[in-house]
Motif scaffolding. Sequence first.
Motif, PDB file in Angstrom:
ATOM      1  N   UNK A  41      10.873  17.997  25.339  1.00 43.42           N
ATOM      2  CA  UNK A  41       9.407  18.596  25.333  1.00 43.42           C
ATOM      3  C   UNK A  41       9.394  19.132  24.408  1.00 43.42           C
ATOM      4  N   UNK A  42      10.365  19.246  23.400  1.00 41.35           N
ATOM      5  CA  UNK A  42       9.694  20.661  22.061  1.00 41.35           C
ATOM      6  C   UNK A  42       9.135  19.617  21.057  1.00 41.35           C
ATOM      7  N   UNK A  43       9.116  18.371  21.067  1.00 37.68           N
ATOM      8  CA  UNK A  43       8.146  17.255  20.162  1.00 37.68           C
ATOM      9  C   UNK A  43       6.732  17.722  20.326  1.00 37.68           C
ATOM     10  N   UNK A  44       6.320  17.883  21.838  1.00 34.35           N
ATOM     11  CA  UNK A  44       5.628  17.726  22.528  1.00 34.35           C
ATOM     12  C   UNK A  44       4.567  19.038  22.540  1.00 34.35           C
ATOM     13  N   UNK A 112       9.873   8.199  14.975  1.00 32.99           N
ATOM     14  CA  UNK A 112       9.116   8.791  14.079  1.00 32.99           C
ATOM     15  C   UNK A 112       8.346  10.164  13.811  1.00 32.99           C
ATOM     16  N   UNK A 113       8.555   9.875  12.054  1.00 38.81           N
ATOM     17  CA  UNK A 113       8.421  11.335  11.625  1.00 38.81           C
ATOM     18  C   UNK A 113       7.456  11.415  10.546  1.00 38.81           C
ATOM     19  N   UNK A 114       7.215  12.564  10.453  1.00 41.49           N
ATOM     20  CA  UNK A 114       6.597  12.941   8.536  1.00 41.49           C
ATOM     21  C   UNK A 114       7.722  13.419   7.761  1.00 41.49           C
ATOM     22  N   UNK A 115       8.815  13.320   8.270  1.00 42.62           N
ATOM     23  CA  UNK A 115       9.819  14.500   7.158  1.00 42.62           C
ATOM     24  C   UNK A 115      11.171  13.677   7.240  1.00 42.62           C
ATOM     25  N   UNK A 116      10.915  12.037   6.796  1.00 42.76           N
ATOM     26  CA  UNK A 116      11.667  11.329   7.100  1.00 42.76           C
ATOM     27  C   UNK A 116      12.751  12.051   6.391  1.00 42.76           C
ATOM     28  N   UNK A 117      12.837  12.873   4.926  1.00 40.07           N
ATOM     29  CA  UNK A 117      14.566  13.616   4.164  1.00 40.07           C
ATOM     30  C   UNK A 117      14.895  13.480   5.084  1.00 40.07           C
ATOM     31  N   UNK A 118      14.425  14.854   5.950  1.00 39.96           N
ATOM     32  CA  UNK A 118      15.473  15.984   6.937  1.00 39.96           C
ATOM     33  C   UNK A 118      15.737  15.596   8.149  1.00 39.96           C
ATOM     34  N   UNK A 119      15.131  14.097   8.718  1.00 39.53           N
ATOM     35  CA  UNK A 119      15.619  13.863   9.179  1.00 39.53           C
ATOM     36  C   UNK A 119      17.108  12.249   9.125  1.00 39.53           C
ATOM     37  N   UNK A 120      16.995  11.637   7.802  1.00 39.58           N
ATOM     38  CA  UNK A 120      18.053  11.539   7.389  1.00 39.58           C
ATOM     39  C   UNK A 120      19.301  11.829   7.202  1.00 39.58           C
ATOM     40  N   UNK A 121      18.975  13.406   7.191  1.00 42.52           N
ATOM     41  CA  UNK A 121      20.174  14.197   6.687  1.00 42.52           C
ATOM     42  C   UNK A 121      20.812  15.127   7.878  1.00 42.52           C
ATOM     43  N   UNK A 122      20.187  15.062   8.698  1.00 40.83           N
ATOM     44  CA  UNK A 122      20.541  15.120  10.887  1.00 40.83           C
ATOM     45  C   UNK A 122      20.705  14.059  11.383  1.00 40.83           C
TER      46      UNK A 122
END
Length: 132
Positions: A41-44, A112-122
């Motif tokens: 819901x936050x992504x929305x 699916x993201x536009x911020x790969x670096x942050x997601x890889x870290x998380x």
Amino acid sequence: MPAPSQHGRRNNAQEDPGRNDQAPATQTEQRPSDVPVLVSALTVVEAVYGKTDTARPRWLLSRLQVQGVTQADSLTAVQLPHDAGGLHGHTYAIDALVAARALRSPAPVLVLTSGRDDWSKLCSDRVQIKDV
């Protein structure tokens, strides 16, 4: 339902009131029908805020399973940025909550993201990351 065109797009714009017929097919149209697509819901809120009217998101969300944020997600989201090397601040708050939800989903999980670096870290290697 109309047949997809040669570019993977539907030809009937009436099915989607906000559809731009020049836009590429969405990920939901390209996935196998037995694979659930979950969205926080936050992504929305983050994706739509101030960018578009609600017709397009309403149509898209009708095809997805919108997931709420749980207490467990909140607690996990507090720890994830710390474990990711000390990320902090509101910049990472929504991503950490969505990452917590992804991590509690049954594998395999694709984000699916536009911020790969942050997601890889998380999420490290527990979640597959794809740039959009």
